[in-house]
Design a protein around this motif. Structure first.
Motif, short mmCIF file in Angstrom:
data_model
loop_
_atom_site.label_atom_id
_atom_site.label_comp_id
_atom_site.label_asym_id
_atom_site.label_seq_id
_atom_site.Cartn_x
_atom_site.Cartn_y
_atom_site.Cartn_z
N GLN A 187 0.81 -1.21 0.00
CA GLN A 187 0.00 0.00 0.00
C GLN A 187 0.85 1.27 0.00
O GLN A 187 0.32 2.38 -0.08
CB GLN A 187 -0.95 0.00 1.19
CG GLN A 187 -0.32 0.27 2.56
CD GLN A 187 0.22 -0.97 3.24
OE1 GLN A 187 0.83 -1.81 2.60
NE2 GLN A 187 -0.03 -1.09 4.53
N VAL A 188 2.17 1.14 0.08
CA VAL A 188 3.04 2.31 0.09
C VAL A 188 2.87 3.09 -1.22
O VAL A 188 2.60 2.51 -2.27
CB VAL A 188 4.52 1.89 0.30
CG1 VAL A 188 5.06 1.12 -0.90
CG2 VAL A 188 5.37 3.12 0.59
N THR A 189 3.01 4.40 -1.13
CA THR A 189 2.81 5.27 -2.29
C THR A 189 4.09 6.05 -2.59
O THR A 189 4.93 6.26 -1.71
CB THR A 189 1.68 6.27 -2.03
OG1 THR A 189 2.07 7.14 -0.94
CG2 THR A 189 0.38 5.56 -1.69
N PRO A 190 4.23 6.51 -3.84
CA PRO A 190 5.38 7.37 -4.14
C PRO A 190 5.43 8.62 -3.26
O PRO A 190 6.52 9.10 -2.94
CB PRO A 190 5.17 7.72 -5.62
CG PRO A 190 4.42 6.55 -6.18
CD PRO A 190 3.48 6.15 -5.06
N ALA A 191 4.27 9.14 -2.87
CA ALA A 191 4.26 10.33 -2.02
C ALA A 191 4.90 10.03 -0.66
O ALA A 191 5.66 10.86 -0.12
CB ALA A 191 2.83 10.83 -1.83
N LEU A 192 4.60 8.86 -0.09
CA LEU A 192 5.21 8.50 1.19
C LEU A 192 6.71 8.32 1.04
O LEU A 192 7.50 8.78 1.88
CB LEU A 192 4.58 7.20 1.72
CG LEU A 192 3.32 7.32 2.57
CD1 LEU A 192 2.79 5.93 2.91
CD2 LEU A 192 3.60 8.10 3.85
N VAL A 200 12.47 10.27 1.41
CA VAL A 200 13.68 10.69 0.69
C VAL A 200 14.00 12.15 1.00
O VAL A 200 15.15 12.51 1.32
CB VAL A 200 13.49 10.47 -0.83
CG1 VAL A 200 14.56 11.20 -1.62
CG2 VAL A 200 13.50 8.99 -1.15
N ASP A 201 13.00 13.01 0.91
CA ASP A 201 13.23 14.43 1.14
C ASP A 201 13.62 14.72 2.59
O ASP A 201 14.38 15.67 2.86
CB ASP A 201 11.98 15.23 0.78
CG ASP A 201 11.68 15.25 -0.71
OD1 ASP A 201 12.58 14.85 -1.50
OD2 ASP A 201 10.56 15.64 -1.09
N ALA A 202 13.10 13.93 3.52
CA ALA A 202 13.36 14.19 4.94
C ALA A 202 14.83 14.07 5.29
O ALA A 202 15.32 14.75 6.21
CB ALA A 202 12.54 13.25 5.81
N LEU A 203 15.55 13.22 4.58
CA LEU A 203 16.96 13.01 4.92
C LEU A 203 17.84 14.20 4.54
O LEU A 203 19.02 14.21 4.89
CB LEU A 203 17.49 11.73 4.26
CG LEU A 203 17.06 10.44 4.96
CD1 LEU A 203 17.62 9.23 4.24
CD2 LEU A 203 17.48 10.42 6.43
N SER A 204 17.26 15.19 3.86
CA SER A 204 18.04 16.40 3.60
C SER A 204 18.17 17.26 4.86
O SER A 204 19.07 18.10 4.95
CB SER A 204 17.39 17.21 2.48
OG SER A 204 16.10 17.66 2.86
N GLY A 205 17.28 17.06 5.82
CA GLY A 205 17.33 17.85 7.04
C GLY A 205 17.28 17.04 8.32
O GLY A 205 17.20 17.60 9.41
N HIS A 206 17.30 15.70 8.19
CA HIS A 206 17.26 14.82 9.36
C HIS A 206 18.34 13.74 9.23
O HIS A 206 18.83 13.47 8.14
CB HIS A 206 15.88 14.15 9.49
CG HIS A 206 14.76 15.09 9.75
ND1 HIS A 206 14.19 15.86 8.76
CD2 HIS A 206 14.09 15.39 10.91
CE1 HIS A 206 13.23 16.60 9.28
NE2 HIS A 206 13.15 16.34 10.57
#
Length: 220
Positions: free
Chosen positions: A106-111, A116-122
């Motif tokens: 059920q995972v989506t590209p948005a999730l 992916v984007d979160a690791l730019s600041g975390h």
């Protein structure tokens, strides 16, 4: 850019999704596993990433789309295999990585894009699973010490993993249901009716009912 790793087993009857049998046969369970894996890989393929890696136990099949580097799983326990998957992906292309399994069709590209984007600041990204484990783990720097020794397939898996991440900046994703049991499968399919997995479950459920009806008739 962050890379995405999928850790998975070749969907061979008798070797995958044993907790689905019964009510499903080993062959049906393998078809459900293949559908879940295909959905997951399709989602990863649709998500921008520096690299896409499949850490595979077994051999690739027609369910594997183009654009994936395939590496064999290494290690004994799942904690060792997860650590090795991060390490192998990092050797192929150094950089942050997000890892998921094949149990959340059920995972989506948005999730995935959020992870992916979160690791730019975390420093880490964590996606909890309803059974107490986790469905996704992202690391800016893949460190085996963050994984080795974490008890896997346990109600305490998530708690211990989060303890390992203490002191890091962790981005939390929504909780998802892993497909382990037949009840899980129906919950996941209901939330993602358009997936290959949902279609495979409908077919397998119809087959299981037919077998049960035939057996009941023979018993009478």
């Amino acid at each position: 850019m962050t890379q995405i790793i999928v850790i998975a087993k070749e969907p061979v009857p008798g070797r995958v999704k044993s907790r689905l049998t019964p009510p499903f046969s080993p062959a049906q369970a393998a078809l459900l596993a293949e559908a879940a894996l295909a959905d997951t890989l399709e989602c990863v393929a649709a998500t921008p990433a520096a690299q896409r890696v499949l850490a595979l136990e077994g051999l690739p099949g027609p369910w594997l789309p183009p654009g994936f580097a395939v590496v064999p799983q290494r290690g004994g326990g799942l904690d060792e295999r997860l650590a090795a998957a991060f390490a192998d992906a990092h050797r192929l292309r150094p950089g942050p990585a997000v890892l998921i399994g094949m149990d959340t069709p059920q995972v989506t590209p948005a999730l995935l894009r959020a992870a992916v984007d979160a690791l730019s600041g975390h420093d880490a990204v964590y996606g909890p699973a309803a059974d107490g484990g986790y469905w996704l783990l992202g690391l800016r720097v893949p460190d085996p010490a963050l994984l080795l020794g974490v008890p896997m397939s346990s109600p305490d898996t998530g708690r211990v993993q989060l303890e390992r991440l203490s002191g890091l900046r962790v981005f939390h994703l929504p909780e998802l249901v892993d497909v382990d049991t037949a009840d899980d499968a129906h919950r996941v399919a209901a939330s993602a009716a358009g997936t290959r997995f949902a279609a495979a479950l409908r077919e397998a459920s119809a087959g299981a009912r037919d077998v049960a009806g035939t057996s009941a008739g023979a018993a009478r």
